[in-house]
Design a protein around this motif. Structure first.
Motif, PDB file in Angstrom:
ATOM      1  N   GLU A 159      -9.265  -7.789 -43.053  1.00  0.00           N
ATOM      2  CA  GLU A 159     -10.643  -8.201 -42.775  1.00  0.00           C
ATOM      3  C   GLU A 159     -10.694  -9.296 -41.710  1.00  0.00           C
ATOM      4  OE1 GLU A 159     -12.651  -9.146 -46.378  1.00  0.00           O
ATOM      5  OE2 GLU A 159     -12.685  -7.068 -47.087  1.00  0.00           O
ATOM      6  N   LEU A 160      -9.758 -10.237 -41.747  1.00  0.00           N
ATOM      7  CA  LEU A 160      -9.722 -11.275 -40.714  1.00  0.00           C
ATOM      8  C   LEU A 160      -9.402 -10.684 -39.341  1.00  0.00           C
ATOM      9  CD1 LEU A 160      -7.905 -14.168 -42.634  1.00  0.00           C
ATOM     10  CD2 LEU A 160     -10.289 -14.134 -41.860  1.00  0.00           C
ATOM     11  N   THR A 161      -8.531  -9.675 -39.333  1.00  0.00           N
ATOM     12  CA  THR A 161      -8.207  -9.009 -38.079  1.00  0.00           C
ATOM     13  C   THR A 161      -9.432  -8.295 -37.511  1.00  0.00           C
ATOM     14  OG1 THR A 161      -5.885  -8.703 -38.670  1.00  0.00           O
ATOM     15  CG2 THR A 161      -6.780  -7.196 -37.025  1.00  0.00           C
ATOM     16  N   ILE A 162     -10.186  -7.616 -38.374  1.00  0.00           N
ATOM     17  CA  ILE A 162     -11.388  -6.912 -37.923  1.00  0.00           C
ATOM     18  C   ILE A 162     -12.427  -7.889 -37.389  1.00  0.00           C
ATOM     19  CG2 ILE A 162     -13.351  -5.535 -38.708  1.00  0.00           C
ATOM     20  CD1 ILE A 162     -11.401  -4.099 -40.590  1.00  0.00           C
ATOM     21  N   ILE A 163     -12.559  -9.027 -38.054  1.00  0.00           N
ATOM     22  CA  ILE A 163     -13.493 -10.056 -37.564  1.00  0.00           C
ATOM     23  C   ILE A 163     -13.075 -10.531 -36.182  1.00  0.00           C
ATOM     24  CG2 ILE A 163     -14.274 -12.431 -37.912  1.00  0.00           C
ATOM     25  CD1 ILE A 163     -14.196 -11.875 -40.930  1.00  0.00           C
TER      26      ILE A 163
ATOM     27  N   GLU B 112     -13.822 -10.597 -30.325  1.00  0.00           N
ATOM     28  CA  GLU B 112     -13.297 -10.344 -28.981  1.00  0.00           C
ATOM     29  C   GLU B 112     -14.172  -9.347 -28.237  1.00  0.00           C
ATOM     30  OE1 GLU B 112      -9.323  -9.101 -29.754  1.00  0.00           O
ATOM     31  OE2 GLU B 112      -8.535 -11.139 -29.959  1.00  0.00           O
ATOM     32  N   ASN B 113     -14.642  -8.322 -28.958  1.00  0.00           N
ATOM     33  CA  ASN B 113     -15.521  -7.339 -28.327  1.00  0.00           C
ATOM     34  C   ASN B 113     -16.847  -7.965 -27.907  1.00  0.00           C
ATOM     35  OD1 ASN B 113     -13.621  -5.324 -28.695  1.00  0.00           O
ATOM     36  ND2 ASN B 113     -14.547  -4.545 -30.573  1.00  0.00           N
ATOM     37  N   GLU B 114     -17.383  -8.856 -28.749  1.00  0.00           N
ATOM     38  CA  GLU B 114     -18.630  -9.527 -28.408  1.00  0.00           C
ATOM     39  C   GLU B 114     -18.446 -10.434 -27.200  1.00  0.00           C
ATOM     40  OE1 GLU B 114     -21.693  -9.106 -29.578  1.00  0.00           O
ATOM     41  OE2 GLU B 114     -20.863  -7.460 -30.755  1.00  0.00           O
ATOM     42  N   THR B 115     -17.282 -11.080 -27.127  1.00  0.00           N
ATOM     43  CA  THR B 115     -16.997 -11.940 -25.980  1.00  0.00           C
ATOM     44  C   THR B 115     -16.944 -11.126 -24.699  1.00  0.00           C
ATOM     45  OG1 THR B 115     -15.743 -13.488 -27.348  1.00  0.00           O
ATOM     46  CG2 THR B 115     -15.346 -13.562 -24.984  1.00  0.00           C
TER      47      THR B 115
END
Length: 247
Positions: A118-122, A127-130
C-alpha cells in the motif's frame, strides 16, 4: 485505494512464494506470475510488465536479486519491493543503488506485506501526480509523411521520421525517442498511430511503435534498437517480419 495493481513475485522458495501469492490475491491484487529463477524474469516482463515487483534478494544461481534488479532497470521502470532473510549492511548498501520502494524481512506477517504494497502504491500515485503537474511543452503534433511537428515551448519543432528510434506509450502520453533527445506528446499511441503514414513506422506491441530501419536485432519476444530491448507481441511478429522483407 485501487486494488487492481499487478504484482510479479520472484522468489525461489516456492512455499513462501505461494503463500505470498495467496495473501496478495486475498487483498485484491493480481499476481502476474511466480518466478523462481533470475534468468526467466526479463523474458516474462517483456511480455507482461507488472506494476510492482516483489523480488527476493537471495536468489539461487549466478546472479542475486540485486543484480537482477539492475538488469531490469536498464529496460524497465518498475517499483521494486525486496524480500530478504539477510538484512546485513552490505546487502542494504548494494540494494540502495536500485532505489527500492520497500524492504520486507523474512519471516514477515501478512500486515507487513500489506503495508509495504500500500505504501508503494501511494508513492506511485504521488509520482504520477507530480508528473502530471509538470508543465508539458508539447501539444498534439502535426504529422506529415516524412516528419512530425511537435510543440516545444512557444514554437513547433520538426522531428524527421528517419531520426525516430521508437515511440513509447505512457498512459495518455507518447514519448518519441530520437537519436539525440526525447519529445513528450499529449496524445495516445492509438491516435498517433492512426496519423502516421510512414512505412518505416510499425506498432509491434500495445505500448510501442518502432522505426524498422533502426532495428538491430529481432528475438523471439523483443527487438533491440540502440541497445534498448523493446517487447514484441506474438500476434504482431508476423506482420513485422513481412514488413521488413519489403524494405
Amino acid at each position: 485505494m485501487t486494488k487492481n495493481n499487478t504484482i510479479l513475485i520472484v522468489e525461489d522458495e516456492m512455499i513462501i512464494a505461494a503463500n505470498i501469492s495467496l495473501q496478495l490475491t486475498h487483498l485484491g491484487y493480481e499476481v502476474t506470475g511466480i518466478i523462481p529463477r533470475a534468468e526467466e524474469v526479463l523474458p516474462h516482463i517483456r511480455l507482461y510488465v507488472p506494476d510492482i515487483l516483489l523480488l527476493d534478494i537471495n536468489l539461487k544461481g549466478d546472479i542475486d536479486g540485486i543484480q537482477l534488479a539492475l538488469l531490469i532497470q536498464k529496460e524497465f521502470k518498475i517499483p521494486i519491493i525486496y524480500l530478504t532473510a539477510n538484512s546485513d549492511e552490505a546487502h542494504f548498501e548494494r540494494a540502495k543503488d536500485t532505489n527500492p520502494y520497500a524492504f520486507i524481512s523474512k519471516p514477515f506477517k501478512k500486515l507487513d506485506l500489506q503495508h509495504a504494497i500500500e505504501l508503494t502504491i501511494i508513492r506511485i500515485q504521488n509520482e504520477n501526480e507530480t508528473e502530471k503537474s509538470i508543465p508539458i511543452d508539447n501539444d498534439v503534433p502535426f504529422v506529415l509523411s516524412d516528419c512530425i511537428f511537435v510543440r516545444s515551448h512557444n514554437k513547433m519543432v520538426k522531428v524527421c521520421i528517419n531520426d525516430i528510434l521508437f515511440i513509447e506509450a505512457e498512459r495518455n502520453y507518447c514519448k518519441i525517442h530520437c537519436k539525440d533527445r526525447e519529445h513528450l506528446l499529449v496524445t495516445t499511441l492509438k491516435d498517433l498511430e492512426e496519423k502516421l503514414t510512414s512505412n518505416n513506422l510499425l506498432r509491434i506491441h500495445r505500448s510501442f511503435i518502432v522505426n524498422l530501419s533502426h532495428i538491430d536485432e529481432i528475438a523471439m519476444s523483443h527487438v533491440v534498437i540502440a541497445k534498448k530491448a523493446i517487447p514484441l507481441s506474438a500476434e504482431l511478429k508476423k506482420k513485422l517480419l513481412q514488413r521488413i522483407q519489403k524494405i
